[in-house]
Design an enzyme around this catalytic site. Structure first.
Site, mmCIF file in Angstrom:
data_model
loop_
_atom_site.group_PDB
_atom_site.id
_atom_site.type_symbol
_atom_site.label_atom_id
_atom_site.label_comp_id
_atom_site.label_asym_id
_atom_site.label_seq_id
_atom_site.Cartn_x
_atom_site.Cartn_y
_atom_site.Cartn_z
ATOM 1 N N HIS A 86 -11.063 16.950 -9.800
ATOM 2 C CA HIS A 86 -9.656 16.800 -10.178
ATOM 3 C C HIS A 86 -9.023 15.672 -9.372
ATOM 4 N N ASP A 129 -2.436 -15.405 -21.522
ATOM 5 C CA ASP A 129 -3.344 -14.274 -21.334
ATOM 6 C C ASP A 129 -3.582 -14.117 -19.832
ATOM 7 N N TRP A 160 -11.885 15.382 -2.557
ATOM 8 C CA TRP A 160 -11.909 13.970 -2.950
ATOM 9 C C TRP A 160 -12.044 13.080 -1.730
ATOM 10 N N SER A 184 -14.727 -2.428 -10.572
ATOM 11 C CA SER A 184 -13.740 -2.569 -11.644
ATOM 12 C C SER A 184 -12.371 -2.921 -11.085
ATOM 13 N N SER A 185 -11.927 -2.175 -10.079
ATOM 14 C CA SER A 185 -10.554 -2.437 -9.665
ATOM 15 C C SER A 185 -10.446 -3.706 -8.831
ATOM 16 N N HIS A 245 -5.122 5.576 2.980
ATOM 17 C CA HIS A 245 -3.674 5.481 3.020
ATOM 18 C C HIS A 245 -3.151 4.310 2.186
ATOM 19 N N GLU A 286 -4.480 3.266 -0.300
ATOM 20 C CA GLU A 286 -4.708 3.735 -1.660
ATOM 21 C C GLU A 286 -3.504 4.497 -2.212
ATOM 22 N N TYR A 303 -0.513 4.064 -1.591
ATOM 23 C CA TYR A 303 0.534 3.110 -1.977
ATOM 24 C C TYR A 303 0.097 2.280 -3.178
ATOM 25 N N SER A 362 12.241 -0.115 -10.834
ATOM 26 C CA SER A 362 13.267 -1.115 -10.555
ATOM 27 C C SER A 362 13.772 -1.739 -11.845
ATOM 28 N N HIS A 381 -2.739 9.291 10.370
ATOM 29 C CA HIS A 381 -1.849 10.457 10.243
ATOM 30 C C HIS A 381 -2.478 11.546 9.380
ATOM 31 N N HIS A 382 -3.611 11.236 8.750
ATOM 32 C CA HIS A 382 -4.343 12.290 8.038
ATOM 33 C C HIS A 382 -5.289 13.020 8.983
ATOM 34 N N THR A 436 10.957 2.070 2.578
ATOM 35 C CA THR A 436 11.049 2.914 1.387
ATOM 36 C C THR A 436 12.489 3.324 1.141
ATOM 37 N N LYS A 467 14.471 0.776 -0.619
ATOM 38 C CA LYS A 467 14.298 0.774 -2.073
ATOM 39 C C LYS A 467 15.178 1.831 -2.733
ATOM 40 N N ARG A 514 -5.443 24.876 1.847
ATOM 41 C CA ARG A 514 -5.793 24.318 0.542
ATOM 42 C C ARG A 514 -7.294 24.455 0.316
HETATM 43 C C1 HEA Z 1 -2.193 11.416 -9.320
HETATM 44 C C2 HEA Z 1 -2.930 12.359 -9.105
HETATM 45 C C3 HEA Z 1 -2.788 13.810 -9.504
HETATM 46 C C4 HEA Z 1 -2.195 14.411 -10.602
HETATM 47 C C5 HEA Z 1 -1.497 13.745 -11.763
HETATM 48 C C6 HEA Z 1 -2.367 15.818 -10.417
HETATM 49 C C7 HEA Z 1 -1.896 16.785 -11.326
HETATM 50 C C8 HEA Z 1 -1.970 18.165 -11.103
HETATM 51 N N1 HEA Z 1 -2.534 18.799 -10.023
HETATM 52 FE FE1 HEA Z 1 -3.523 17.891 -8.506
HETATM 53 N N2 HEA Z 1 -4.491 16.986 -6.962
HETATM 54 C C9 HEA Z 1 -4.603 15.644 -6.743
HETATM 55 C C10 HEA Z 1 -4.029 14.645 -7.509
HETATM 56 C C11 HEA Z 1 -3.329 14.863 -8.689
HETATM 57 N N3 HEA Z 1 -3.051 16.073 -9.252
HETATM 58 C C12 HEA Z 1 -5.401 15.377 -5.576
HETATM 59 C C13 HEA Z 1 -5.745 14.016 -4.997
HETATM 60 C C14 HEA Z 1 -5.776 16.627 -5.081
HETATM 61 C C15 HEA Z 1 -6.599 16.922 -3.828
HETATM 62 C C16 HEA Z 1 -8.007 17.221 -4.196
HETATM 63 C C17 HEA Z 1 -8.752 17.694 -2.991
HETATM 64 O O1 HEA Z 1 -8.305 18.612 -2.312
HETATM 65 O O2 HEA Z 1 -9.811 17.120 -2.722
HETATM 66 C C18 HEA Z 1 -5.177 17.625 -5.964
HETATM 67 C C19 HEA Z 1 -5.298 19.000 -5.780
HETATM 68 C C20 HEA Z 1 -4.621 19.949 -6.538
HETATM 69 C C21 HEA Z 1 -4.538 21.336 -6.208
HETATM 70 C C22 HEA Z 1 -5.116 21.985 -4.958
HETATM 71 C C23 HEA Z 1 -6.496 22.431 -5.204
HETATM 72 C C24 HEA Z 1 -7.118 22.989 -3.984
HETATM 73 O O3 HEA Z 1 -6.695 22.692 -2.870
HETATM 74 O O4 HEA Z 1 -8.091 23.740 -4.166
HETATM 75 C C25 HEA Z 1 -3.817 21.951 -7.211
HETATM 76 C C26 HEA Z 1 -3.478 23.380 -7.238
HETATM 77 O O5 HEA Z 1 -2.549 23.788 -7.784
HETATM 78 C C27 HEA Z 1 -3.448 20.924 -8.158
HETATM 79 C C28 HEA Z 1 -2.720 21.137 -9.321
HETATM 80 C C29 HEA Z 1 -2.337 20.124 -10.193
HETATM 81 C C30 HEA Z 1 -1.640 20.381 -11.443
HETATM 82 C C31 HEA Z 1 -1.242 21.728 -11.980
HETATM 83 C C32 HEA Z 1 -1.405 19.139 -12.009
HETATM 84 C C33 HEA Z 1 -0.690 18.864 -13.319
HETATM 85 O O6 HEA Z 1 0.260 17.871 -13.130
HETATM 86 C C34 HEA Z 1 -1.670 18.484 -14.406
HETATM 87 C C35 HEA Z 1 -0.986 18.463 -15.744
HETATM 88 C C36 HEA Z 1 -1.867 17.964 -16.856
HETATM 89 C C37 HEA Z 1 -2.476 18.735 -17.756
HETATM 90 C C38 HEA Z 1 -2.420 20.193 -17.674
HETATM 91 C C39 HEA Z 1 -3.330 18.154 -18.833
HETATM 92 C C40 HEA Z 1 -2.599 17.789 -20.097
HETATM 93 C C41 HEA Z 1 -2.449 18.844 -21.105
HETATM 94 C C42 HEA Z 1 -3.402 19.267 -21.965
HETATM 95 C C43 HEA Z 1 -4.824 18.837 -21.918
HETATM 96 C C44 HEA Z 1 -3.033 20.206 -22.991
HETATM 97 C C45 HEA Z 1 -3.653 21.551 -22.839
HETATM 98 C C46 HEA Z 1 -2.796 22.324 -21.936
HETATM 99 C C47 HEA Z 1 -2.678 23.647 -21.959
HETATM 100 C C48 HEA Z 1 -3.516 24.520 -22.823
HETATM 101 C C49 HEA Z 1 -1.664 24.297 -21.069
HETATM 102 N N4 HEA Z 1 -3.953 19.719 -7.719
HETATM 103 C C1 HEA Z 2 1.745 8.135 -3.990
HETATM 104 C C2 HEA Z 2 1.263 8.681 -3.002
HETATM 105 C C3 HEA Z 2 1.863 8.916 -1.649
HETATM 106 C C4 HEA Z 2 2.974 8.382 -1.040
HETATM 107 C C5 HEA Z 2 3.928 7.352 -1.569
HETATM 108 C C6 HEA Z 2 3.058 8.995 0.261
HETATM 109 C C7 HEA Z 2 4.048 8.702 1.183
HETATM 110 C C8 HEA Z 2 4.092 9.198 2.484
HETATM 111 N N1 HEA Z 2 3.217 10.103 3.026
HETATM 112 FE FE1 HEA Z 2 1.678 11.019 2.057
HETATM 113 N N2 HEA Z 2 -0.010 11.733 1.192
HETATM 114 C C9 HEA Z 2 -0.470 11.426 -0.058
HETATM 115 C C10 HEA Z 2 0.128 10.602 -0.985
HETATM 116 C C11 HEA Z 2 1.285 9.855 -0.717
HETATM 117 N N3 HEA Z 2 2.025 9.894 0.425
HETATM 118 C C12 HEA Z 2 -1.697 12.124 -0.335
HETATM 119 C C13 HEA Z 2 -2.528 12.044 -1.610
HETATM 120 C C14 HEA Z 2 -1.981 12.877 0.800
HETATM 121 C C15 HEA Z 2 -3.107 13.877 1.050
HETATM 122 C C16 HEA Z 2 -4.464 13.366 0.978
HETATM 123 C C17 HEA Z 2 -5.443 14.473 1.175
HETATM 124 O O1 HEA Z 2 -5.571 14.963 2.309
HETATM 125 O O2 HEA Z 2 -6.078 14.879 0.185
HETATM 126 C C18 HEA Z 2 -0.906 12.585 1.747
HETATM 127 C C19 HEA Z 2 -0.849 13.126 3.026
HETATM 128 C C20 HEA Z 2 0.053 12.740 3.983
HETATM 129 C C21 HEA Z 2 -0.043 13.096 5.362
HETATM 130 C C22 HEA Z 2 -1.173 13.917 6.008
HETATM 131 C C23 HEA Z 2 -0.949 15.355 5.856
HETATM 132 C C24 HEA Z 2 -2.083 16.136 6.335
HETATM 133 O O3 HEA Z 2 -3.132 16.150 5.682
HETATM 134 O O4 HEA Z 2 -1.942 16.736 7.381
HETATM 135 C C25 HEA Z 2 1.040 12.549 6.000
HETATM 136 C C26 HEA Z 2 1.324 12.659 7.443
HETATM 137 O O5 HEA Z 2 1.935 11.881 8.023
HETATM 138 C C27 HEA Z 2 1.792 11.819 4.994
HETATM 139 C C28 HEA Z 2 2.965 11.094 5.239
HETATM 140 C C29 HEA Z 2 3.603 10.290 4.304
HETATM 141 C C30 HEA Z 2 4.780 9.497 4.611
HETATM 142 C C31 HEA Z 2 5.534 9.457 5.899
HETATM 143 C C32 HEA Z 2 5.073 8.803 3.460
HETATM 144 C C33 HEA Z 2 6.198 7.808 3.303
HETATM 145 O O6 HEA Z 2 5.755 6.665 2.624
HETATM 146 C C34 HEA Z 2 7.378 8.384 2.583
HETATM 147 C C35 HEA Z 2 8.593 7.507 2.690
HETATM 148 C C36 HEA Z 2 9.758 7.964 1.869
HETATM 149 C C37 HEA Z 2 10.865 8.597 2.319
HETATM 150 C C38 HEA Z 2 11.022 8.969 3.734
HETATM 151 C C39 HEA Z 2 11.945 9.020 1.388
HETATM 152 C C40 HEA Z 2 12.991 8.020 1.072
HETATM 153 C C41 HEA Z 2 13.681 7.432 2.241
HETATM 154 C C42 HEA Z 2 14.998 7.502 2.474
HETATM 155 C C43 HEA Z 2 15.935 8.150 1.526
HETATM 156 C C44 HEA Z 2 15.488 6.785 3.669
HETATM 157 C C45 HEA Z 2 16.160 7.568 4.716
HETATM 158 C C46 HEA Z 2 15.267 8.532 5.366
HETATM 159 C C47 HEA Z 2 15.181 8.761 6.681
HETATM 160 C C48 HEA Z 2 15.666 7.845 7.741
HETATM 161 C C49 HEA Z 2 14.557 10.015 7.151
HETATM 162 N N4 HEA Z 2 1.172 11.965 3.782
HETATM 163 CU CU CU Z 3 -1.371 8.558 4.295
#
Ligand code: HEA
Ligand code: HEA
Ligand code: CU
Ligand code: CUA
Lengths: 531, 283, 380
Positions: free
Chosen positions: A83, A112, A148, A175-176, A259, A261, A263, A274, A308-309, A334, A337, A456
Site C-alpha cells: 500500500h 513538446d 515501505w 523512470s522518475s 524526507h 521524497e 516533499y 497556487s 527526524h524519522h 511552509t 506559503k 502502527r
Molecule cells: C500518498 C500516499 C497514500 C494514500 C493516498 C493513502 C491512502 C489511504 N491509506 Fe495509506 N499509507 C501510506 C500512503 C498513502 N495512503 C503510506 C506511505 C503508509 C505507510 C506504509 C507502511 O507503514 O509501510 C500508509 C499506511 C496506511 C495505514 C497504516 C497501516 C499499518 O500501519 O499497518 C492505513 C490504515 O488505516 C492506511 C489507510 C489508508 C486509507 C484508508 C487510504 C484511502 O485514502 C484510500 C482511498 C482509496 C480507495 C479506497 C480506492 C478507490 C475506490 C475504489 C477502488 C472503489 C471501491 C471501494 C469500495 C468498495 C469502498 N494507510
Molecule cells: C507530503 C508529505 C509530507 C509532508 C509535506 C510532511 C511535512 C512535515 N513532516 Fe512529515 N512525514 C511524512 C510525510 C510528510 N511530512 C511521512 C510519509 C512520514 C512517515 C514515514 C514513515 O515512517 O512511514 C512523515 C513522518 C514525519 C516525522 C517522523 C515521525 C516518526 O516516525 O516518528 C516527523 C518528525 O519530525 C515529521 C515532521 C514533518 C514536518 C515538521 C513537516 C513540515 O514540512 C510541516 C510544515 C507545515 C506547517 C508547520 C503548517 C503550516 C505553517 C504555518 C501555518 C506557519 C506557522 C506555524 C508555526 C510557526 C508553528 N514527519
Molecule cells: Cu521527514
C-alpha cells in the site's frame, strides 16, 4: 525501424512524421507526444490509486475489530508495505508527472517536452515496475513485508518478493530520474521568448524544484536497496553489526532519500494550489517571488532534516537536537506559503468551483498535517508518537489531504482544457464534500489512537482502541466509495458535456488558456512571444 | 525578436524503442530475481533481457545518429542534450554518494560505536581500527595497499583523461588523425585499467582472502570499486562507439555533442576514481 | 435559497457534524490523550504536547479565521471587483520573523526536557532488554536483583485472538513474566536484539528505544508511582510484531526485594545439572514446553509451519535426517532467514530437549535423542 525516416518537415513544424502517427493501441505505445504521455501517466496513476486503495481497505477491514478475522499477520504486513509503495511511487508521483507532461509545455509555450522518446520510455517503465510489485504477492513467501521503509535486517530475512520490490524500485528510479531530466531541460531550454524564469507560472517553478529533488535522491534510494540486495545474496555486511555495518546505516541512507521524497510528493501540489487559488480569487498570486523562494528553501532544507524519522534509534543528543531545529525551521517557508495563499484570497472576488474547494480543503487539512508534523519534530514528544498511528494520521493528512487533494484540484481545473468539455460541477462538489468529511472521519481519529499508544503496522490491537478504529474503517470505505464519483465524472466529461471555451475560468491566467479546448494534438509549434 | 530558426525544435516521431527497452528491463529484473532465488529459468531470462536491451540501444542510437546526420539537431536541441547529460551525470554522482556515505558511516560511526563500553556486552574484545571486517569476522585477511596497482591505475586514468582531451583538440582543429589516435589511446588505457582491476580482484580473492563477505571493508571496497569498474566498462564501450563513428567520418569541429557527452562521462568516472583512490585505498 | 445561502448552510451542516462528533467523543470518555504519566519526564512530555496543541490551535484559528472571513465576505457578487495588490514587503517579513520566534519559544523547553530524558547516568538498576522474534528477554545486570534472567512472552490465549473465546481485559497486553522494578529508583534499560530491530515502548514512562541487533542502546526512567504498566513493541519486526507486549510492575522497595529473593530461589531450582543424563521421555516433555515458547510462533504447534515462509518441521528433511545437522541448525540458525541461532538464547538442556522433541513429535519417529552434553560439545 533502424532505417531512419529523415524527412525534415520544413521549418514550420518541428514534428517528425507530423500528422501521420499510428492509430489505436500503437498510438499510445509509440507516442512521443507530451499530451498522450501525460494522459497515460494520469490513467496509470489513477489505476494504481485504486489498487493501493483496495489494499488500504483490506487493512482497515482487518482493523475494524480486535482479533484476527480476514487476513493473517504476515499477509497484513505485505499489504501495508505494498500500500505504501504503490501509493507513493505508483499513484502520487506519476500523477504529478502526468500533470507536468500535459501542462508544462502549454504553460511555457513549448511545442513538446525536450526529449520525446525518452519521455515515452519514462512512462513505459512504470508498468513493468507495477507488475513486479503486484505479482510479488503471488510468489512463494509473498511480497515484501518490511514496511515501505524496508528496514533491514527484516528485509534480509524475506523471500523473493523482496527482490522483486528492490528491482521495481530500481526501475521506478530510472523512470522518475528520466522524467525529471526531461522536465528540467524543458523548463531551462524550451521556454517561449520573453518567458523569463520569474514569469513562469508557479506550477513550473514547483516542478523545477521537485525535479531537482528527484534527480538528487532517487539514486540514493537505488544505492540503499542495492546494498540490501548484496547483503541478501552476496554476503556483504553493510547492515550487519558482525561485519562492522549497522542496520541504522540503512535508515540514514533511506531517509536521506525519504524526507526529500515526501516533499517531492507535495511540492507540485503547492504549485497547482497556487494557481487555482489565484484563478478563483480573480486576483494575482500574492507574493509570487516569496513563493518561489519558499519552495526553493523547502527543497534545500529537505536535505538537512532526514534523521527526524530516527529519533528513537539512539542517536547522540546533539544529533537529535540538530535535526529537531532543522526540521522545525521548515515550518517557516511552509508558513509563508499558507499566508500567501490567504493573502491572495483576501479582498478577492471568490467563487467556489470544485478546484477551488479542493484547494481550500488542501490548505486547511495540510496545515493540520503540518502542525502534527511539527509536534512530531519535537524529539521528546516524538518518542511517544514514533511508530504509532499518530504518524499514520500525520502523513495521511499531508499526503492524502495534501498531495491527493491538490491532484484532484488540478484535475478539475484542467479537465476542460484536456477534454474540451466541462465536468459536472454539482457532482464535483459532492465529490469534494464527501471526500472531505470521510477523510477526516478516517484519519482524524487516528491521532487519538496514536497518542493513546496504538503502534502502527499491527494487524490486531488491544481493546481500548476499538471505537476509534471502527470510526476510521467506516470513514475509509466512505472515502473510497466517494472516489467512484470522481471516476464517473471524468468519464462523462471525456464522453461529452457542455463545450468548454478556451478559457473556462474567468480569473485564469497563463498561456495554457490561449490554446483552444481541447488542446489540439500539437500546440505552440510557433512559440508565442511573452511580453 | 525571435527568429524562426530559434523557435524550431525537433520532436521525434512515434517510436517503439522505448517499449522494447522497458520490456528488456522487465526481463532483466525477472531474470535476476529468479537467478538469485534459484527458481525457474533465471540466467536465460536475464541474458534474453540483456540481448533485448542491446538491440534496443543499437536501434535507438542508430536512429539518433541518423537524425543527427540529417541535420535535425539544431543549436537548441544541442543545448537540451547538454542539460540532459549534465543532470544525468549529477544523478550518477548521487548514486556514488550513497556508497561513499556508507563507507564513511561504517568507518567513522559504526565501527567505533561497536567498540564502545556499552557494546562490550555484546562484542567484548572488539577494538576500533580501520581497516576492519567487523567484530563477528573470524579469519585472516589483508586490506588493499595503495601504492602498487592502484597507484598505477590512477596514473592510467589520469593519462586517459589527457589523451581524451588531446583527441578533442584534434577534433576541434579538424585534425582527424589526432582525433583517432587520441581516442584509441584512451580506449587502450581504459582497457588496461580494467584488466588490472580484474587482476586485482582475483589476487584479492585468492591470496588476500579479501572478499565481498569480508565485513564492512570488503563490502564497501568491492561495491565502490565494482560500480566504478562497471562505469569504466560502459565508458570504454561508449568511447569505442565514438572512435568507430569518427573513423567513419562523423562529427564536425562544431557539431559533435556525442563526443563531448562521452568525454564528460569519462572525466566523471576519472574523478570518482580519484576519490576512491584517496578514501578507499589510501586513507 | 440562493446558491450562496445554500453553500453557507452546507458549511454549517458540515461544522455541525464535526462538532457533534467531537462532543460524542468527549462524552463517551474515549481516550484522546496520552496515558497517565508515571514519571516526571512523561509528565513533562505531556505538558509540552499540550503546549504545542495550544500554540498550534491559536495559529490555526488565527490563519483560518482570516481565510474564512475572506471566504464569507469576499465572495464573488454582482459588482464586486477584486483588489489587485500582490505584494507587501512588510507583512511578508513579519510572517517570516514571527513564526521563527514562535518556534524558538517552543524549542527551548523541549531542549531542556530532551537533555534530562537522555541522561541515563546514576542508575540504581540496569536491565538489559533483548528483542527476539517475538518475545522479550530481560537480564538484570546491575543493582539489586543482578543475575535475574527471564523471557517474557505474550500470554493471551490463541483462541482469543482467533475469536474463538471472548477477549480478556488486557487482551494482547499481557505476558507470562512481568518486568518488576522498585518505585522511585532510576532504572536504566539497555536495549538490543538478536534478529531484527524491535523497540521497547512504555508510554506511561515516555520511553521508546529501538533495539538494534548487534548494538546496545539505552534509555532510563524513574517511576514515581506503583502500578502495572503496559506497552508494546514499536518497530515492525515481522509476522508477530503486534504480539510482543511489554509489562512492567512498579512495586515498593520491600516488595521488590521479596521478588528478587523469590526469583533467585526459582532460578536455582530450575538450573539444570550439566552432568545429568536425561531419558527420552524427560527430554520430550521438557522439549514440548521449550518448543511452545520458542518455536511454535513460526513452526506452529502442529509442526506444519506456515510454508513457504516458515517450513514444516513435521516430516522435514532436517528433523528426520542426521541429528548433527539438526542440532547444528538449531544452535546456529540459518543466516539470511528468520531461523535464529537459538544457541545464544537457550541452555544446553533446552536445546537438547527441543531437538529431541522435534525428532519425536508428530509424525517424526526417529526414536533418538540429544543429550545436553552433546550440545555443549557442538557449541563452538
Ligand atoms: C500518498 C500516499 C497514500 C494514500 C493516498 C493513502 C491512502 C489511504 N491509506 Fe495509506 N499509507 C501510506 C500512503 C498513502 N495512503 C503510506 C506511505 C503508509 C505507510 C506504509 C507502511 O507503514 O509501510 C500508509 C499506511 C496506511 C495505514 C497504516 C497501516 C499499518 O500501519 O499497518 C492505513 C490504515 O488505516 C492506511 C489507510 C489508508 C486509507 C484508508 C487510504 C484511502 O485514502 C484510500 C482511498 C482509496 C480507495 C479506497 C480506492 C478507490 C475506490 C475504489 C477502488 C472503489 C471501491 C471501494 C469500495 C468498495 C469502498 N494507510
Ligand atoms: C507530503 C508529505 C509530507 C509532508 C509535506 C510532511 C511535512 C512535515 N513532516 Fe512529515 N512525514 C511524512 C510525510 C510528510 N511530512 C511521512 C510519509 C512520514 C512517515 C514515514 C514513515 O515512517 O512511514 C512523515 C513522518 C514525519 C516525522 C517522523 C515521525 C516518526 O516516525 O516518528 C516527523 C518528525 O519530525 C515529521 C515532521 C514533518 C514536518 C515538521 C513537516 C513540515 O514540512 C510541516 C510544515 C507545515 C506547517 C508547520 C503548517 C503550516 C505553517 C504555518 C501555518 C506557519 C506557522 C506555524 C508555526 C510557526 C508553528 N514527519
Ligand atoms: Cu521527514
Ligand atoms: Cu518486536 Cu515489533
Amino acid at each position: 525501424m533502424n532505417t531512419a525516416t529523415t524527412t525534415v518537415n520544413g521549418h514550420s513544424a518541428g514534428h517528425e512524421g507530423h500528422g501521420h502517427h499510428p492509430a489505436g493501441l500503437m498510438r499510445w505505445i509509440t507516442t512521443t507526444n507530451h499530451k498522450d504521455i501525460g494522459s497515460m501517466y494520469l490513467w496509470f496513476s489513477f489505476a494504481m490509486f485504486l489498487v493501493g486503495g483496495c489494499m488500504a481497505l483490506t487493512i482497515r477491514s482487518e482493523l475494524f475489530q480486535p482479533g484476527l478475522q480476514l487476513v493473517r499477520p504476515e499477509f497484513f504486513n505485505q499489504l501495508t508495505t505494498l500500500h505504501g509503495l504503490i501509493m507513493v511511487f505508483g499513484a502520487i508521483m506519476p500523477a504529478f508527472v502526468g500533470f507536468a507532461n500535459w501542462m508544462l509545455p502549454l504553460q511555457i509555450g513549448a511545442s513538446d517536452m525536450a526529449f520525446g522518446r525518452m519521455n515515452n520510455l519514462s512512462f513505459w517503465l512504470l508498468p513493468p515496475a507495477a507488475l513486479l510489485l503486484v505479482t510479488s504477492m503471488f510468489v512463494p513467501g509473498g511480497a515484501a513485508a518490511a514496511g515501505w521503509t524496508l528496514y533491514p535486517p527484516l528485509t534480509i530475512q524475506q523471500g523473493m518478493g523482496m527482490d522483486m520490490a528492490i528491482f521495481a524500485l530500481h526501475i521506478l528510479g530510472f523512470s522518475s530520474i528520466m522524467g525529471s531530466i526531461n522536465i528540467i531541460t524543458t523548463i531551462f531550454n524550451l521556454r517561449a521568448p520573453g518567458m523569463t524564469l520569474m514569469k513562469m507560472p508557479l506550477f513550473c517553478w514547483t516542478w523545477l524544484v521537485t525535479a531537482f529533488l528527484v534527480i538528487a535522491v532517487m539514486p540514493v534510494l537505488a544505492g540503499a536497496v542495492t546494498m540490501t540486495l548484496t547483503d541478501r545474496h552476496f554476503g556483504t555486511s553493510f547492515f550487519s553489526a558482525a561485519g562492522g555495518g549497522d542496520p541504522v546505516l540503512f535508515q540514514h541512507i533511506f531517509w536521506f532519500f525519504g524526507h526529500p521524497e515526501v516533499y517531492i510528493v507535495i511540492i507540485p501540489g503547492f504549485g497547482v494550489v497556487s494557481q487555482v487559488i489565484s484563478t478563483f480569487s480573480r486576483k494575482p498570486l500574492f507574493g509570487y517571488a516569496s513563493m518561489v523562494y519558499a519552495v526553493a528553501a523547502i527543497g534545500i532544507l529537505s536535505f538537512t532534516v532526514w534523521a527526524h524519522h530516527m529519533y528513537t534509534v539512539g542517536m547522540p543528543v546533539t544529533a537529535q537536537l540538530y535535526f529537531m531545529y532543522a526540521t522545525m525551521f521548515i515550518a517557516v517557508p511552509t508558513g509563508v506559503k499558507i499566508f500567501n495563499w490567504t493573502a491572495t484570497m483576501w479582498r478577492g472576488s471568490l467563487s467556489f468551483e470544485t478546484p477551488m474547494l479542493f484547494a481550500i480543503g488542501f490548505i486547511f487539512l495540510f496545515t493540520v498535517g503540518g502542525f502534527s508534523g511539527l509536534v512530531l519534530a519535537m524529539v521528546v514528544v516524538d518518542v511517544q508518537m514514533q511508530d504509532t498511528y499518530y504518524v499514520v494520521a500525520h502523513f495521511h493528512y499531508t499526503m492524502v489531504a495534501g498531495a491527493l487533494f491538490s491532484a484532484f484540484a488540478g484535475a478539475y481545473y484542467w479537465l476542460p482544457k484536456w477534454t474540451g468539455h466541462m465536468y459536472n460541477e454539482k457532482l464535483g462538489q459532492v465529490h469534494f464534500w464527501l471526500s472531505f468529511i470521510f477523510f477526516n472521519m478516517t484519519f482524524f481519529v487516528q491521532h487519538f489512537l496514536g497518542i493513546a499508544g496504538m503502534p502502527r503496522r499491527i494487524p490486531d490491537y488491544a481493546l481500548q482502541f476499538t471505537d476509534f478504529n471502527q470510526i476510521s474503517t467506516i470513514g475509509a470505505f466512505g472515502f473510497g466509495l466517494s472516489q467512484l464519483l470522481f471516476l464517473y465524472n471524468i468519464i462523462t466529461c471525456i464522453k461529452g458535456g457542455p463545450k468548454a471555451p478556451a478559457k473556462p475560468w474567468e480569473g485564469a491566467e497563463g498561456l495554457e488558456w490561449d490554446v483552444p479546448s481541447p488542446a489540439p494534438y500539437h500546440t505552440w509549434e510557433v512559440q508565442p512571444v511573452v511580453k | 525578436m525571435s527568429t524562426h530558426e530559434e523557435s524550431y525544435y525537433y520532436v521525434p516521431g512515434p517510436s517503439a524503442w522505448p517499449l522494447v527497452g522497458s520490456f528488456a528491463l522487465l526481463l532483466m529484473a525477472a531474470g535476476s530475481v529468479m537467478l538469485m532465488n534459484k527458481v525457474g529459468v533465471g540466467m536465460p531470462t536475464l541474458l534474453a533481457g540483456l540481448a533485448v536491451l542491446l538491440y534496443m540501444m543499437y536501434g535507438w542510437f542508430s536512429k539518433v545518429i541518423a537524425e543527427s546526420r540529417a541535420g535535425e539537431y539544431n543549436k537548441r536541441v544541442d543545448v537540451s542534450f547538454r542539460w540532459g547529460m549534465g543532470w544525468f551525470i549529477f544523478s550518477e554522482v548521487m548514486f556514488f554518494a550513497a556508497f561513499f556515505g556508507a563507507l564513511f558511516y561504517i568507518r567513522v560511526i559504526s565501527i567505533p560505536d561497536l567498540s564502545s563500553i556499552d557494546n562490550a556486552l555484546i562484542w567484548p574484545d572488539f577494538k576500533s581500527v580501520w581497516p576492519s571486517a567487523g567484530p563477528g569476522f573470524k579469519g585472516e585477511w589483508d586490506p588493499m595497499a595503495p601504492w602498487g596497482l592502484p597507484a598505477i591505475n590512477t596514473l592510467l586514468l589520469l593519462a586517459s583523461g589527457a589523451t581524451l582531451t588531446w583527441a578533442h583538440w584534434g577534433l576541434m582543429a579538424n585534425k582527424r588523425t589526432q582525433l583517432a589516435v587520441g581516442l584509441f589511446l584512451t580506449v587502450l588505457l581504459g582497457a588496461i585499467f580494467m584488466g588490472l582491476q580484474v587482476y586485482e580482484y582475483s589476487h584479492a580473492y585468492q591470496e588476500m582472502n579479501l572478499k565481498l563477505s569480508t565485513g564492512g571493508y570488503g563490502s564497501t571496497f568491492y561495491l565502490l570499486t565494482g560500480f566504478h569498474g562497471f562505469h569504466v566498462t560502459l565508458g570504454v564501450l561508449m568511447l569505442m562507439v565514438i572512435l568507430f563513428r569518427s573513423l567513419k567520418g562523423d562529427f564536425t569541429p562544431k557539431h559533435h555533442f556525442a563526443f563531448e557527452a562521452v568525454a564528460w562521462y569519462w572525466h566523471f568516472v576519472d574523478v570518482v576514481w580519484l576519490f576512491l583512490f584517496v578514501v578507499v585505498y589510501w586513507l | 435559497m440562493t446558491r450562496a445561502a445554500q453553500r453557507v448552510s452546507l458549511l454549517r451542516l458540515a461544522g455541525g457534524v464535526v462538532l457533534t462528533m467531537l462532543a460524542q467523543a468527549v462524552n463517551a470518555a474515549y481516550q484522546v490523550n496520552f496515558q497517565e504519566p508515571a514519571t516526571k519526564i512523561a509528565q513533562a512530555v505531556y505538558d509540552l504536547h499540550m503546549m504545542m496543541m495550544y500554540i498550534c490551535g491559536v495559529i490555526f484559528v488565527g490563519v483560518f479565521g482570516v481565510m474564512f472571513y475572506a471566504i464569507v465576505k469576499h465572495r464573488k457578487a454582482p459588482g464586486r471587483v477584486a483588489a489587485t495588490f500582490h505584494e507587501n514587503t512588510t507583512v511578508e517579513i513579519l510572517w517570516t520573523v514571527i513564526p521563527t520566534i514562535i518556534l524558538l519559544v517552543m524549542v527551548w523547553p523541549v531542549t531542556k526536557t530532551l537533555i534530562s530524558m537522555r541522561d541515563a547516568t546514576g542508575a540504581d538498576i540496569t536491565i538489559k532488554a533483548t528483542g527476539y522474534q517475538w518475545k522479550w528477554g530481560y537480564d538484570y545486570i546491575k543493582g539489586e536483583g543482578e543475575g535475574i534472567k527471564f523471557k517474557s512472552t505474550l500470554s493471551t490465549p490463541r483462541e482469543q485472538i482467533d475469536g474463538k473465546a471472548p477477549k480478556g481485559e488486557n487482551y494482547l497486553l499481557e505476558v507470562d513474566n512481568h518486568v518488576v522494578v522498585p518505585v522511585g529508583k532510576k532504572i536504566r534499560i539497555l536495549t538490543t536484539a538478536e534478529d531484527v530491530i524491535h523497540a521497547w515502548y512504555m508510554p506511561a514512562f515516555a520511553v521508546k528505544q529501538d533495539a538494534v541487533p548487534g548494538f546496545i542502546r539505552d534509555a532510563s526512567f524513574r517511576a514515581d508511582r506503583e502500578g502495572t504498566f503496559r506497552g508494546q513493541c514499536a518497530e515492525l519486526c515481522g509476522k508477530d510484531h503486534g504480539f510482543m507486549p511489554i509489562v512492567v510492575d512498579v512495586v515498593s522497595a520491600e516488595k521488590y526485594s521479596a521478588w528478587v529473593a523469590e526469583q533467585k530461589t526459582k532460578m536455582a531450582a530450575v538450573a539444570d545439572d550439566p552432568a545429568k543424563v536425561w531419558t527420552l521421555d524427560e527430554l520430550k516433555t521438557r522439549g514440548e514446553s521449550v518448543y511452545a515458547q520458542n518455536c511454535s510462533a513460526c513452526h506452529q504447534p502442529t509442526g506444519k509451519g506456515l510454508p513457504p515462509a516458515f517450513p514444516a518441521v513435521d516430516g522435514s528433511k532436517i528433523a528426520t535426517g542426521p541429528k548433527g545437522d539438526h542440532l547444528n541448525l538449531v544452535l546456529n540458525g540459518k543466516a539470511g532467514t528468520a531461523m535464529a541461532a537459538f544457541g545464544k538464547q537457550l541452555s544446553d538442556a533446552e536445546i537438547a530437549a527441543v531437538v529431541t522433541y522435534q525428532r519425536n513429535a508428530w509424525s517424526n519417529k526417529m526414536g533418538d535423542m540429544v543429550q545436553p552434553s552433546e550440545v555443549k560439545a557442538s557449541r563452538k
